[in-house]
Each structure stands twice: as structure tokens, then as C-alpha cells.
Write a protein that holds these residues in place. Structure first.
Motif, mmCIF file in Angstrom:
data_model
loop_
_atom_site.group_PDB
_atom_site.id
_atom_site.type_symbol
_atom_site.label_atom_id
_atom_site.label_comp_id
_atom_site.label_asym_id
_atom_site.label_seq_id
_atom_site.Cartn_x
_atom_site.Cartn_y
_atom_site.Cartn_z
ATOM 1 N N ILE A 40 14.719 31.463 19.528
ATOM 2 C CA ILE A 40 13.687 31.570 20.559
ATOM 3 C C ILE A 40 12.656 32.615 20.162
ATOM 4 O O ILE A 40 13.000 33.763 19.871
ATOM 5 N N ALA A 41 11.401 32.197 20.163
ATOM 6 C CA ALA A 41 10.292 33.120 19.944
ATOM 7 C C ALA A 41 9.555 33.322 21.261
ATOM 8 O O ALA A 41 9.377 32.381 22.038
ATOM 9 N N VAL A 42 9.134 34.536 21.506
ATOM 10 C CA VAL A 42 8.312 34.862 22.678
ATOM 11 C C VAL A 42 6.922 35.222 22.177
ATOM 12 O O VAL A 42 6.776 36.039 21.254
ATOM 13 N N GLY A 43 5.909 34.601 22.779
ATOM 14 C CA GLY A 43 4.539 34.869 22.394
ATOM 15 C C GLY A 43 3.708 35.363 23.564
ATOM 16 O O GLY A 43 3.811 34.827 24.670
ATOM 17 N N ILE A 44 2.900 36.388 23.313
ATOM 18 C CA ILE A 44 2.019 36.947 24.347
ATOM 19 C C ILE A 44 0.624 37.094 23.768
ATOM 20 O O ILE A 44 0.425 37.815 22.777
ATOM 21 N N ALA A 45 -0.341 36.415 24.367
ATOM 22 C CA ALA A 45 -1.755 36.644 24.057
ATOM 23 C C ALA A 45 -2.281 37.650 25.068
ATOM 24 O O ALA A 45 -2.029 37.531 26.270
ATOM 25 N N THR A 46 -2.993 38.654 24.590
ATOM 26 C CA THR A 46 -3.413 39.724 25.501
ATOM 27 C C THR A 46 -4.831 40.174 25.194
ATOM 28 O O THR A 46 -5.296 40.092 24.052
ATOM 29 N N ALA A 47 -5.502 40.646 26.248
ATOM 30 C CA ALA A 47 -6.866 41.177 26.107
ATOM 31 C C ALA A 47 -7.155 42.098 27.281
ATOM 32 O O ALA A 47 -7.062 41.687 28.439
ATOM 33 N N GLY A 48 -7.448 43.352 26.988
ATOM 34 C CA GLY A 48 -7.903 44.284 28.014
ATOM 35 C C GLY A 48 -6.878 44.734 29.021
ATOM 36 O O GLY A 48 -7.240 45.249 30.073
ATOM 37 N N PRO A 67 14.961 37.838 22.546
ATOM 38 C CA PRO A 67 14.348 36.812 21.717
ATOM 39 C C PRO A 67 14.681 37.048 20.248
ATOM 40 O O PRO A 67 15.014 38.162 19.842
ATOM 41 N N ASP A 68 14.589 35.989 19.462
ATOM 42 C CA ASP A 68 14.798 36.125 18.024
ATOM 43 C C ASP A 68 13.531 36.586 17.329
ATOM 44 O O ASP A 68 13.591 37.088 16.194
ATOM 45 N N ALA A 69 12.400 36.394 17.987
ATOM 46 C CA ALA A 69 11.127 36.844 17.437
ATOM 47 C C ALA A 69 10.175 37.143 18.583
ATOM 48 O O ALA A 69 10.199 36.472 19.623
ATOM 49 N N LEU A 70 9.363 38.154 18.393
ATOM 50 C CA LEU A 70 8.313 38.508 19.345
ATOM 51 C C LEU A 70 6.986 38.471 18.605
ATOM 52 O O LEU A 70 6.831 39.110 17.564
ATOM 53 N N ILE A 71 6.041 37.706 19.153
ATOM 54 C CA ILE A 71 4.729 37.557 18.527
ATOM 55 C C ILE A 71 3.671 37.963 19.546
ATOM 56 O O ILE A 71 3.571 37.358 20.623
ATOM 57 N N VAL A 72 2.926 38.987 19.250
ATOM 58 C CA VAL A 72 1.873 39.473 20.137
ATOM 59 C C VAL A 72 0.533 39.232 19.458
ATOM 60 O O VAL A 72 0.346 39.594 18.294
#
Length: 330
Positions: A40-48, A67-72
């Protein structure tokens, strides 16, 4: 240590038979991966929203099933306290790219290519501590489900928004029935918290549509509807969390109002959403902006949205309407 990388380590892909029940009872071992575990990968798109993101990352670090991977994917380096990622003992990626929710989520998809499941959280969605544990269990048990979403305990997007401390209290006080893995069909996923099997995404070569720029309104419905032929899209009661509905980092009222018309029109023409879905959504928003523009809520630029609605309707009549036109608006 933070590892900046383009791809995650190779994982075993899912190969499942389909089942058709709304509830998802336990299945025999031949229907689940060996060992009953997904990558399981967790992804977060962020701005401001750097301060809010800190809380979200803390809740991810404390998950009962990490999670097995965290992608920011921050819009700029200033949107992330990179040192916070040092606490995560698993693969962590930071992806920088073009600003805009769809473009940032595509960066995340590229980094999650070897995973079995990708979970997208908004930077202001606070997941209950067993959220990922339930995601894994649901995908293992519901072998025909390709997309899962949860409905927040409280959704601050429907009001002035929630403070972080209030959201954390709601999570702490949540007394929902444990183990309720009832799922019900839904038209599309809710972007603040949604999870997908990566196998059909890879097979179809799916990406988020970057013709929906900036906030990318309805990009969640567009993406999930393209998976509808591969399996079920469901709401799951077990997926709990609080959506702050933070107002910072959002697009302007005029731009958002334009998107309220342009994006549904574009998606109907594209063929990913039906007119029966898009029509009521479009008119409901226009009527709300019109009715409330006299005495607007302090947290919503109703008059700006109404102006954006007008500009989009004008462009629709003249044949110029396109989601990308918001880049020309203030």
C-alpha cells in the motif's frame, strides 16, 4: 533517511477472481495474496498548507497498519517540512512537479507504480488510526472492488472549515462500530480520501486529466469512473476520518465558479460522466451561488463564484468553454 526516487521497489501484482456481493465476507486463501498482505502506497498532493500537513503526516505515521510507501508531492519545496519524513521507517518519496492537483497526483501515480493499492489523502484529511488497516482488509475481502472511498465523520468543506484540534478530537471521540465493512455502490470516489487497485490503472494506463487545472474540480469522479468497467466503486463505512475543508490553498472564487460549469461540461463531452450526473450538479451550484450572493457566507466568495458561472455560461454559448480558461482569470 528520505529517499528521492522515481520508482518504488517491485511488488507482486494482484490477480483476483470477481465476486458480486455488496458486503464482503472473508474469502478463501486462493482469493487473496499469499500472506494476506498488499503493498500500500499513500499519496498526498499539497499546496500552501504546510502546518496542516504536519498533522496529517503524524496520523499516517501512527497508523495501526503503516503504509509500505509514502509519496508527498508539494507544489513548491516550501510546502513541506521535509525533516518530518525522517520518522517514517519505510520508503518515502518527495516528488516535485507542475502545480495543480491533477499534475501532482500523476507524479504520485508514477512513484506508486509497483504498489498494489494507492491511497490518496487530501493534505487536510485526518484519517482514523485504523484507516489503512481497513483499506487492506476491504481490498483483500472485496476482490471485485477497484475503488473505495469513505465519507467523513464531519466534512468541513460544507461549512467554514474545522481547526486541526477540533478534527483530532472528533477522531478521538469516534465511537463507530468496529469491524463494520459494509460497502455500498457509489457513482465515484470522494477525492479527500480514496483508494484504488493499481493493477487496472496500469493496464489502462490511466492518469488524472491535466486539462482540469489548479484545484481540478471533479477530477476524482473523472478518474474513478474510468475504472468502473474493471470492477465496483464503493463507499465503505469502515473508512473513518475528518475532512477539515481548509480554505487556504484553494483557487479564487471566480476561477472556481468557472470550473463549476466548465468541468462538468468537459467531462460529459469526454464521456466519463453522464449528463444525468453532471446536469443537476451544475444547476445546483449555480442556483446556490445566485441565492446566497445577496448574503454570502463569510468563508465562500459567492459573488466571485457567480461571476465565474456567468463567464462559463457565456463561453458555453460562444463555443469557447474549456476548463483551462481559468488560467486566464483572476
Amino acid at each position: 533517511m528520505i529517499e528521492l526516487q522515481k520508482d518504488l521497489a517491485t511488488a507482486i501484482l494482484l490477480n483476483r477472481t470477481l465476486a458480486m456481493s455488496n458486503n464482503c465476507p472473508d474469502h478463501t486463501s486462493e482469493n487473496i495474496m499469499e500472506g494476506g498482505k498488499l503493498r500500500i502506497a499513500v499519496g498526498i498532493a499539497t499546496a500552501g498548507r504546510r502546518a496542516i500537513l504536519n498533522y496529517t503526516l503524524d496520523l499516517i505515521a501512527r497508523q495501526t497498519r503503516p503504509p509500505d510507501a509514502l509519496i508527498v508531492c508539494p507544489a513548491t519545496p516550501e510546502d513541506l517540512h521535509a525533516e518530518l519524513l525522517l520518522r517514517f521507517p519505510y520508503t518515502t518519496s518527495v516528488r516535485l512537479g507542475k502545480r495543480g492537483l491533477t499534475a501532482q497526483r500523476n507524479q504520485i501515480l508514477a512513484a506508486a507504480n509497483a504498489s498494489d493499492v494507492i491511497v490518496f489523502f487530501d493534505d487536510d484529511f485526518f484519517p482514523q488510526l485504523n484507516y489503512l488497516e481497513e483499506i487492506e482488509r476491504l481490498f483483500l475481502e472485496c476482490v471485485d472492488v477497484v475503488a473505495i472511498t469513505g465519507r467523513p465523520i464531519v466534512d468541513g468543506a460544507n461549512g467554514p472549515g474545522l481547526e486541526a484540534e477540533a478534527a483530532l478530537s472528533l477522531i478521538s471521540d469516534d465511537r463507530s462500530a468496529p469491524g463494520d465493512r459494509t460497502v455500498v455502490p457509489t457513482y465515484g470516489t470522494y477525492g479527500c480520501n480514496m483508494a484504488f487497485r493499481m493493477a487496472p490503472i496500469r493496464e489502462k494506463g490511466l492518469l488524472f486529466d491535466e486539462n482540469l487545472p489548479l484545484y481540478g474540480w471533479q477530477e476524482d469522479i473523472d478518474f474513478s469512473r474510468q475504472l468502473s468497467g474493471a470492477g465496483r466503486i464503493v463507499d465503505a463505512k469502515a473508512l473513518r476520518g475528518v475532512h477539515l475543508g481548509a480554505k487556504g490553498g484553494r483557487t479564487s472564487g471566480v476561477r472556481f465558479g468557472y470550473s463549476q460549469i466548465a468541468n462538468p461540461v468537459y467531462l460529459v463531452r469526454k464521456g466519463t460522466v453522464s449528463l444525468s450526473f453532471a446536469g443537476p450538479l451544475l444547476f445546483r451550484n449555480v442556483l446556490a451561488n445566485l441565492a446566497r450572493s445577496v448574503r454570502p457566507e463569510p468563508w465562500i466568495d459567492r459573488r466571485g463564484r457567480l461571476k465565474g458561472n456567468y463567464l462559463a455560461l457565456r463561453d458555453l454559448l460562444t463555443g469557447r468553454i474549456a476548463p483551462q480558461r481559468i488560467l486566464e482569470l483572476g
